[in-house]
Design a protein around this motif. Structure first.
Motif, PDB file in Angstrom:
ATOM      1  N   PRO A 229       0.822  -1.220   0.000  1.00 42.66           N
ATOM      2  CA  PRO A 229       0.000   0.000   0.000  1.00 42.66           C
ATOM      3  C   PRO A 229       0.849   1.260   0.000  1.00 42.66           C
ATOM      4  O   PRO A 229       1.942   1.290   0.555  1.00 42.66           O
ATOM      5  CB  PRO A 229      -0.823  -0.130   1.291  1.00 42.66           C
ATOM      6  N   ILE A 230       0.337   2.287  -0.634  1.00 37.77           N
ATOM      7  CA  ILE A 230       1.037   3.579  -0.713  1.00 37.77           C
ATOM      8  C   ILE A 230       0.091   4.701  -0.279  1.00 37.77           C
ATOM      9  O   ILE A 230      -1.088   4.456  -0.020  1.00 37.77           O
ATOM     10  CB  ILE A 230       1.553   3.857  -2.143  1.00 37.77           C
ATOM     11  N   ASP A 231       0.622   5.889  -0.193  1.00 35.52           N
ATOM     12  CA  ASP A 231      -0.158   7.080   0.149  1.00 35.52           C
ATOM     13  C   ASP A 231      -0.896   6.931   1.477  1.00 35.52           C
ATOM     14  O   ASP A 231      -2.033   7.387   1.629  1.00 35.52           O
ATOM     15  CB  ASP A 231      -1.172   7.402  -0.962  1.00 35.52           C
ATOM     16  N   GLY A 232      -0.260   6.273   2.433  1.00 41.91           N
ATOM     17  CA  GLY A 232      -0.832   6.151   3.757  1.00 41.91           C
ATOM     18  C   GLY A 232      -1.939   5.125   3.898  1.00 41.91           C
ATOM     19  O   GLY A 232      -2.536   4.992   4.977  1.00 41.91           O
ATOM     20  N   LYS A 233      -2.214   4.382   2.838  1.00 43.80           N
ATOM     21  CA  LYS A 233      -3.270   3.371   2.912  1.00 43.80           C
ATOM     22  C   LYS A 233      -2.799   2.179   3.740  1.00 43.80           C
ATOM     23  O   LYS A 233      -1.610   1.874   3.806  1.00 43.80           O
ATOM     24  CB  LYS A 233      -3.671   2.923   1.506  1.00 43.80           C
ATOM     25  N   SER A 234      -3.759   1.489   4.362  1.00 41.06           N
ATOM     26  CA  SER A 234      -3.421   0.375   5.250  1.00 41.06           C
ATOM     27  C   SER A 234      -3.351  -0.956   4.520  1.00 41.06           C
ATOM     28  O   SER A 234      -2.813  -1.929   5.040  1.00 41.06           O
ATOM     29  CB  SER A 234      -4.454   0.270   6.373  1.00 41.06           C
ATOM     30  N   HIS A 235      -3.901  -1.013   3.314  1.00 41.62           N
ATOM     31  CA  HIS A 235      -3.947  -2.295   2.610  1.00 41.62           C
ATOM     32  C   HIS A 235      -4.079  -2.067   1.113  1.00 41.62           C
ATOM     33  O   HIS A 235      -4.305  -0.946   0.653  1.00 41.62           O
ATOM     34  CB  HIS A 235      -5.132  -3.138   3.104  1.00 41.62           C
ATOM     35  N   VAL A 236      -3.932  -3.145   0.369  1.00 40.65           N
ATOM     36  CA  VAL A 236      -4.187  -3.144  -1.065  1.00 40.65           C
ATOM     37  C   VAL A 236      -5.446  -3.957  -1.297  1.00 40.65           C
ATOM     38  O   VAL A 236      -5.567  -5.082  -0.789  1.00 40.65           O
ATOM     39  CB  VAL A 236      -3.014  -3.769  -1.843  1.00 40.65           C
ATOM     40  N   SER A 237      -6.386  -3.419  -2.019  1.00 38.93           N
ATOM     41  CA  SER A 237      -7.606  -4.163  -2.345  1.00 38.93           C
ATOM     42  C   SER A 237      -7.399  -4.907  -3.659  1.00 38.93           C
ATOM     43  O   SER A 237      -7.029  -4.308  -4.675  1.00 38.93           O
ATOM     44  CB  SER A 237      -8.800  -3.217  -2.469  1.00 38.93           C
ATOM     45  N   THR A 238      -7.615  -6.204  -3.632  1.00 38.95           N
ATOM     46  CA  THR A 238      -7.361  -7.012  -4.824  1.00 38.95           C
ATOM     47  C   THR A 238      -8.227  -8.255  -4.794  1.00 38.95           C
ATOM     48  O   THR A 238      -8.742  -8.654  -3.744  1.00 38.95           O
ATOM     49  CB  THR A 238      -5.875  -7.431  -4.890  1.00 38.95           C
ATOM     50  N   ARG A 239      -8.389  -8.854  -5.931  1.00 37.96           N
ATOM     51  CA  ARG A 239      -9.092 -10.132  -6.006  1.00 37.96           C
ATOM     52  C   ARG A 239      -8.303 -11.164  -5.221  1.00 37.96           C
ATOM     53  O   ARG A 239      -7.074 -11.191  -5.265  1.00 37.96           O
ATOM     54  CB  ARG A 239      -9.225 -10.568  -7.458  1.00 37.96           C
ATOM     55  N   VAL A 240      -9.013 -12.026  -4.504  1.00 42.18           N
ATOM     56  CA  VAL A 240      -8.345 -12.998  -3.640  1.00 42.18           C
ATOM     57  C   VAL A 240      -7.672 -14.067  -4.476  1.00 42.18           C
ATOM     58  O   VAL A 240      -8.311 -14.760  -5.259  1.00 42.18           O
ATOM     59  CB  VAL A 240      -9.347 -13.638  -2.661  1.00 42.18           C
ATOM     60  N   MET A 241      -6.341 -14.169  -4.304  1.00 45.49           N
ATOM     61  CA  MET A 241      -5.574 -15.203  -4.981  1.00 45.49           C
ATOM     62  C   MET A 241      -4.502 -15.692  -4.022  1.00 45.49           C
ATOM     63  O   MET A 241      -4.164 -15.037  -3.050  1.00 45.49           O
ATOM     64  CB  MET A 241      -4.949 -14.664  -6.264  1.00 45.49           C
ATOM     65  N   GLY A 242      -3.946 -16.845  -4.324  1.00 46.71           N
ATOM     66  CA  GLY A 242      -2.962 -17.459  -3.447  1.00 46.71           C
ATOM     67  C   GLY A 242      -3.183 -18.958  -3.494  1.00 46.71           C
ATOM     68  O   GLY A 242      -3.571 -19.492  -4.514  1.00 46.71           O
ATOM     69  N   THR A 243      -2.993 -19.629  -2.385  1.00 48.95           N
ATOM     70  CA  THR A 243      -3.181 -21.068  -2.343  1.00 48.95           C
ATOM     71  C   THR A 243      -4.031 -21.449  -1.149  1.00 48.95           C
ATOM     72  O   THR A 243      -3.792 -20.983  -0.034  1.00 48.95           O
ATOM     73  CB  THR A 243      -1.822 -21.797  -2.276  1.00 48.95           C
ATOM     74  N   PHE A 244      -5.010 -22.276  -1.398  1.00 50.54           N
ATOM     75  CA  PHE A 244      -5.921 -22.713  -0.343  1.00 50.54           C
ATOM     76  C   PHE A 244      -5.133 -23.320   0.817  1.00 50.54           C
ATOM     77  O   PHE A 244      -4.264 -24.146   0.614  1.00 50.54           O
ATOM     78  CB  PHE A 244      -6.900 -23.746  -0.907  1.00 50.54           C
ATOM     79  N   GLY A 245      -5.468 -22.872   2.030  1.00 46.83           N
ATOM     80  CA  GLY A 245      -4.781 -23.366   3.217  1.00 46.83           C
ATOM     81  C   GLY A 245      -3.707 -22.436   3.718  1.00 46.83           C
ATOM     82  O   GLY A 245      -3.310 -22.501   4.876  1.00 46.83           O
ATOM     83  N   TYR A 246      -3.211 -21.546   2.841  1.00 45.06           N
ATOM     84  CA  TYR A 246      -2.148 -20.607   3.214  1.00 45.06           C
ATOM     85  C   TYR A 246      -2.649 -19.169   3.335  1.00 45.06           C
ATOM     86  O   TYR A 246      -2.022 -18.356   3.991  1.00 45.06           O
ATOM     87  CB  TYR A 246      -1.022 -20.628   2.176  1.00 45.06           C
ATOM     88  N   ALA A 247      -3.743 -18.846   2.674  1.00 45.04           N
ATOM     89  CA  ALA A 247      -4.214 -17.461   2.633  1.00 45.04           C
ATOM     90  C   ALA A 247      -4.778 -17.032   3.979  1.00 45.04           C
ATOM     91  O   ALA A 247      -5.482 -17.791   4.647  1.00 45.04           O
ATOM     92  CB  ALA A 247      -5.277 -17.312   1.539  1.00 45.04           C
ATOM     93  N   ALA A 248      -4.482 -15.791   4.375  1.00 43.52           N
ATOM     94  CA  ALA A 248      -4.943 -15.253   5.660  1.00 43.52           C
ATOM     95  C   ALA A 248      -6.460 -15.081   5.653  1.00 43.52           C
ATOM     96  O   ALA A 248      -7.041 -14.734   4.620  1.00 43.52           O
ATOM     97  CB  ALA A 248      -4.260 -13.916   5.934  1.00 43.52           C
ATOM     98  N   PRO A 249      -7.109 -15.307   6.791  1.00 39.69           N
ATOM     99  CA  PRO A 249      -8.582 -15.254   6.839  1.00 39.69           C
ATOM    100  C   PRO A 249      -9.152 -13.893   6.464  1.00 39.69           C
ATOM    101  O   PRO A 249     -10.176 -13.825   5.778  1.00 39.69           O
ATOM    102  CB  PRO A 249      -8.906 -15.629   8.289  1.00 39.69           C
ATOM    103  N   GLU A 250      -8.504 -12.805   6.897  1.00 42.30           N
ATOM    104  CA  GLU A 250      -9.056 -11.480   6.574  1.00 42.30           C
ATOM    105  C   GLU A 250      -8.911 -11.167   5.089  1.00 42.30           C
ATOM    106  O   GLU A 250      -9.748 -10.475   4.489  1.00 42.30           O
ATOM    107  CB  GLU A 250      -8.375 -10.394   7.431  1.00 42.30           C
ATOM    108  N   TYR A 251      -7.871 -11.688   4.469  1.00 41.90           N
ATOM    109  CA  TYR A 251      -7.694 -11.507   3.033  1.00 41.90           C
ATOM    110  C   TYR A 251      -8.743 -12.308   2.274  1.00 41.90           C
ATOM    111  O   TYR A 251      -9.335 -11.823   1.299  1.00 41.90           O
ATOM    112  CB  TYR A 251      -6.279 -11.921   2.637  1.00 41.90           C
ATOM    113  N   MET A 252      -8.989 -13.521   2.709  1.00 42.48           N
ATOM    114  CA  MET A 252     -10.017 -14.352   2.092  1.00 42.48           C
ATOM    115  C   MET A 252     -11.391 -13.686   2.187  1.00 42.48           C
ATOM    116  O   MET A 252     -12.205 -13.767   1.261  1.00 42.48           O
ATOM    117  CB  MET A 252     -10.059 -15.718   2.768  1.00 42.48           C
ATOM    118  N   ALA A 253     -11.661 -13.040   3.308  1.00 42.46           N
ATOM    119  CA  ALA A 253     -12.992 -12.481   3.554  1.00 42.46           C
ATOM    120  C   ALA A 253     -13.212 -11.137   2.867  1.00 42.46           C
ATOM    121  O   ALA A 253     -14.335 -10.830   2.445  1.00 42.46           O
ATOM    122  CB  ALA A 253     -13.220 -12.334   5.057  1.00 42.46           C
ATOM    123  N   THR A 254     -12.163 -10.325   2.750  1.00 39.10           N
ATOM    124  CA  THR A 254     -12.342  -8.947   2.293  1.00 39.10           C
ATOM    125  C   THR A 254     -11.567  -8.592   1.038  1.00 39.10           C
ATOM    126  O   THR A 254     -11.879  -7.585   0.390  1.00 39.10           O
ATOM    127  CB  THR A 254     -11.916  -7.965   3.405  1.00 39.10           C
TER     128      THR A 254
END
Length: 406
Positions: A229-254
């Motif tokens: 994230p840039i410009d003081g933002k707390s996160h990057v909003s993106t389509r959920v990708m990664g690998t099942f079982g490894y992805a963080a719960p808050e990323y999966m949800a939001t």
């Protein structure tokens, strides 16, 4: 080995799983054409020009890999196949097999736009980021319909192979080597999260951790990496990708991606290292298929922790060392990301864990454990002898599993 291009993806809602085969992996279907903070290239031409990588002709790589012979295949998956090859160390021209520098050549399947985006993202990041715990990208090929990537060859393959493959070629890693690999991988992630790089890896898992001849870990496959994230933002909003079982719960949800998302993935991998079990294993009994859910109740208990440890490293570690590692896992897997450590703190914790074996306290504790539990064998340090055999049992930067949510 047959044609590697027959590998296909099958979907299992809500995420995508790959074909279960020797080297098969899975990929997602979306990635932002993001770029590194170092020079922020945006167009394809800018990325290629700013990468400082060797641009190979297709025929050069065809010759270097002996015409992409099936017996040169190191790995395969949704991206395509990875082949072993040889080039001259100085001129980077094709060399005879067994001479010059060994390389791993990843060849993109001729299907879809997604693979090209990930191919370009790999060049974007590894063409600019340099660290001892990141795999080295030597060059690329962009010629007509051909898309290839050329990496340094990693003779001991992936951490996934050493933890989960039952083969005479891959002896179980000892406790000390597991901790060394974990520390190296943690340092790679810490660098990516540093102000110099500001990159979120997004696909941290055992198959993307490669091991060199000295058991140094290096992160590979940056096809899903994102700018932080840039410009003081707390996160990057993106389509959920990664690998099942490894992805963080808050990323999966939001879909909110932060560096702490990588920290959660690290916690899963460290748990795999401790237990010798996969993050998700459908072949295990109900209740044991999801590693995090199954193991968490054991991690904070002195009485129960050894019940989930990989039996192949029994007798190589002290109870204190195991508890420290388990405590680190618990912190990394905190449901709320703000309670997770950052990767610099993880690195320090693992360095302290490695230092423990140098102290007399650890030795006396090990002796005490033997007296209290006679069933344990004598504490000893095992050395893991792993053979590299004609290229077929080794690995290289490989295509990641990239499930998609939704």
């Amino acid at each position: 080995m047959g044609s590697c291009f027959s590998v296909r993806i099958k979907a299992e809602s809500p995420l995508h799983f790959g074909v279960s085969s020797r080297y098969a992996t899975k990929r997602g279907k979306d990635i932002s054409n993001s770029s590194s903070k170092i020079s922020s290239p945006r167009t394809e031409g800018e990325i290629l020009l700013s990468s400082n990588l060797k641009s190979f002709a297709f025929n050069e790589l065809k010759t270097a890999t002996r015409n992409f012979r099936p017996d040169s295949v190191l790995g395969e998956g949704g991206f395509g196949c990875v082949f072993k090859g040889w080039i001259d160390e100085n001129t980077f021209t094709a060399a005879k097999p067994g001479t010059g520098m060994v390389i791993a050549v990843k060849r993109l399947n001729q299907e879809g736009l997604q693979g090209h985006k990930e191919w370009l993202a790999e060049i974007n990041y590894l063409g600019q980021l340099y660290h001892p715990n990141l795999v080295k990208l030597v060059g690329y090929c962009l010629e007509d319909e051909h898309r290839l990537l050329v990496y340094e060859f990693m003779p001991r393959g992936s951490l996934e192979n050493h933890l989960f493959r039952r083969s005479s070629y891959f002896q179980p890693l000892s406790w000390n080597l597991r901790m060394k690999v974990a520390l190296g991988a943690a340092k790679g992630l810490a660098y990516l999260h540093s102000p110099e790089a500001k990159v979120i890896y997004r696909d941290f898992k055992t198959s993307n951790i490669l091991i060199d001849s000295n058991y140094n870990a290096k992160l590979s496959d940056f096809g899903l990496a994102k700018d932080g994230p840039i410009d003081g933002k707390s996160h990057v909003s993106t389509r959920v990708m990664g690998t099942f079982g490894y992805a963080a719960p808050e990323y999966m949800a939001t879909g909110h991606l932060t560096a702490k998302s990588d920290v959660y993935s690290f916690g899963v991998v460290l748990l795999e290292i401790l237990t010798g079990r996969r993050a998700v294993d459908k072949n295990r009994p109900p209740g044991e298929q999801n590693l995090v859910e199954w193991a968490k109740p054991y991690l904070s208990s002195k009485r129960k922790i050894l019940q989930v440890m990989d039996p192949r490293i029994e007798g190589q570690h002290s109870l204190g060392g195991v508890l420290r590692a388990a405590t680190l896992v618990i912190k990394c897997l905190a449901k709320e990301s703000k309670f997770r450590p950052n990767m610099n703190e993880v690195v320090r914790a693992l360095e302290q864990l490695q230092d423990m074996k140098e102290t007399g306290n650890t030795k006396s504790e090990a002796i005490q454990n033997n007296h209290s539990n006679p069933s344990n064998g004598p504490k000893h340090q095992s050395t893991s002898a792993v053979e590299t055999c004609n290229g077929k049992v080794t690995s290289s930067p490989r295509q990641s599993a990239s499930p998609v949510h939704g």
